[in-house]
Scaffold this active site. Structure first.
Site, PDB file in Angstrom:
ATOM      1  N   GLU A 165     -40.490  68.683  31.929  1.00 53.05           N
ATOM      2  CA  GLU A 165     -39.603  69.737  31.424  1.00 53.05           C
ATOM      3  C   GLU A 165     -38.641  70.264  32.498  1.00 53.05           C
ATOM      4  O   GLU A 165     -38.677  71.445  32.858  1.00 53.05           O
ATOM      5  CB  GLU A 165     -40.425  70.893  30.839  1.00 53.05           C
ATOM      6  CG  GLU A 165     -41.300  70.479  29.668  1.00 53.05           C
ATOM      7  CD  GLU A 165     -42.002  71.659  28.995  1.00 53.05           C
ATOM      8  OE1 GLU A 165     -41.877  72.799  29.500  1.00 53.05           O
ATOM      9  OE2 GLU A 165     -42.658  71.447  27.961  1.00 53.05           O
ATOM     10  N   GLU A 363     -47.120  66.655  25.091  1.00 59.63           N
ATOM     11  CA  GLU A 363     -47.662  67.993  24.807  1.00 59.63           C
ATOM     12  C   GLU A 363     -47.350  68.365  23.372  1.00 59.63           C
ATOM     13  O   GLU A 363     -46.255  68.113  22.871  1.00 59.63           O
ATOM     14  CB  GLU A 363     -47.075  69.074  25.728  1.00 59.63           C
ATOM     15  CG  GLU A 363     -47.568  69.036  27.145  1.00 59.63           C
ATOM     16  CD  GLU A 363     -46.981  70.161  27.987  1.00 59.63           C
ATOM     17  OE1 GLU A 363     -46.699  71.254  27.426  1.00 59.63           O
ATOM     18  OE2 GLU A 363     -46.798  69.948  29.195  1.00 59.63           O
TER      19      GLU A 363
END
Length: 461
Positions: A165, A363
């Site tokens: 991220e 995720e």
């Protein structure tokens, strides 16, 4: 209906090093930006729990590897702490080498595909004080760190992810006042984006030169962006947000190009990006073919309802505002919308725009506060809400596979309750609960359910 996934589909979960290792004062670890943030402003951390107060994987990793085996995991994702492996920025810490090799071996010998993230928000304080990724000078140090990891651990690693991220890292440090150095600076933010893109390409270049055995990719967060309407202003708001939080990394890392609309937009508001000779060629030639996607909830946007305050700082939020869809389903603890189709739309976008790379959901999960509310008489947390959340998202993932998406694995967030950068232990996501006071670890109901999913390579609904 029965949902069966492709043969050799990978099932597992994930944690991150800073949220699990503990032992800040052991093993030669240096300070990270989060350690400094906590030192300066402990009151901003939930219950004032800092990054040194978490699980003790540094000394107890074997126990957790066995717990992963107990629920039949065949894949696992975690990360390496740059500040532990090379604490002074130059010399390798042999204690850290021993720890990581032993920990990785603990998971590998139990039959798990191992994915390792090289950088996960946790910039060493030493380098952040020199500008972190806002400065081009960090690139050589980052490439050295990554090359060192490849040399030391490639025989144990199946997939290397350069970043987790990256846009969140930029936003926390330079846009949202959510991590040291707590800046609100448009120019620095976009310099960080560019230098992370370039550093990523240089790392992939070095990796390819050495012909390592593992695969190399990156992990991007992707909340599919839905405009409120097809009105021109709403569509522009969605496009602007996409440029700022998705396309800025997705296009260079996956296509090898930097979007001209993105560059025009950021320069219009004062960002000064120096693209030097050779940069664009390096970015073009060193894209990734393995992609991890962190997908939780959708992004819904609308055009701003009023003119910006001309005196306000320019941020990623200056060009659109959130739209609350009537009738939306919510995880009220986390404040996020639940919309399982987001996983399908995101995967199909990757298929259609980015050439359908090999993908894993790295995720996806549901964070709940005070889960002790849901204990049964035997003391086990009955997290049926998490089972339902994961099941509904997997149904849409299955549909995406049927429609041609190259999805080969699913790792839920998270394996165990752990320290989070945004809420510490406030919202817990784990298959296993962790008692911060006693160190006790217990299975939640979802762990047994997921074990069955793994062993059956699917489920019935």
């Amino acid at each position: 209906m029965k949902y069966t996934f492709p043969e050799n589909f990978k099932w597992g979960s994930a944690v991150w090093a800073l949220g699990t290792e503990g032992c800040l004062y052991k093993g030669g670890r240096a300070y990270t930006v989060f350690d400094e943030y906590y030192r300066l402003q402990p009151e901003r951390f939930y219950n004032q729990v800092g990054p040194d107060q978490t699980l003790n994987w540094y000394e107890d990793y074997e126990k957790f590897a066995e717990l992963a085996k107990d629920i039949s995991h065949n894949s696992f994702r975690t990360s390496i702490l740059w500040a532990r492996l090379i604490p002074d920025g130059k010399h390798v810490n042999q204690e850290a080498v021993e720890f990581y090799r032993n920990m990785f071996t603990a998971f590998k010998k139990r039959g798990m595909e191992l994915s390792i993230v090289l950088y996960w928000f946790d910039m060493p304080l030493l380098f952040e004080k020199q500008g972190g990724f806002t400065s081009r000078s960090i690139i050589d140090s980052f490439v050295f760190y990554c090359e060192t990891c490849f040399q030391l651990f490639d025989d144990l690693v199946d997939i290397w992810y350069v970043y987790n991220e990256p846009i969140v890292d930029v936003m926390m440090k330079y846009q949202n006042d959510a991590c040291y150095p707590n800046l609100m600076d448009w120019n620095l933010a976009h310099n960080a984006v560019y230098h992370m893109v370039l550093a990523h390409a240089k790392v992939v270049e070095k990796f390819k030169e050495r012909h390592y055995t593992a695969k190399i990719g990156t992990v991007l967060n992707h909340g599919y962006i839905y405009p409120r309407s097809q009105n021109e202003a709403d569509l522009k708001a969605a496009k602007d947000l996409s440029l700022l939080v998705q396309i800025c990394f997705e296009e260079p890392l996956l296509l090898g190009t930097i979007n001209n609309d993105y560059l025009t937009m950021i320069r219009k508001y004062g960002a000064k990006i120096d693209i030097l000779d050779g940069d664009l060629k390096c970015i073009k030639q060193n894209t990734v073919s393995v992609l991890g996607l962190n997908i939780y909830s959708p992004e819904r946007v609308q055009c701003r309802s009023s003119l910006m305050n001309p005196d306000a700082p320019i941020t990623f939020d200056s060009f659109s505002e959130s739209y609350i869809m009537p009738g939306r389903q919510m995880n009220k603890d986390r404040g996020w919308e639940i919309y399982p189709k987001v996983i399908y739309d995101s995967l199909m976008l990757m298929k259609e725009k980015y050439g359908n790379p090999e993908m894993r959901i790295t995720e996806n999960g549901m964070g709940i506060q005070d889960e002790y509310r849901f204990r049964d008489k035997n003391g086990q947390i009955q997290d049926d809400y998490r089972i339902d959340y994961v099941k509904q998202h997997l149904i849409w993932a299955h549909k995406a596979i049927e429609d041609g998406a190259n999805l080969v694995g699913y790792n839920m967030w998270s394996f165990v309750d752990l320290w989070s950068p945004s809420h510490q232990f406030k919202n817990c996501y784990g298959f296993y609960e962790y008692d911060l006071n006693t160190g006790e670890t217990k299975k939640k109901k979802s762990a047994d359910w997921f074990k069955e999913v793994t062993e059956n390579n699917g489920f019935e609904d």
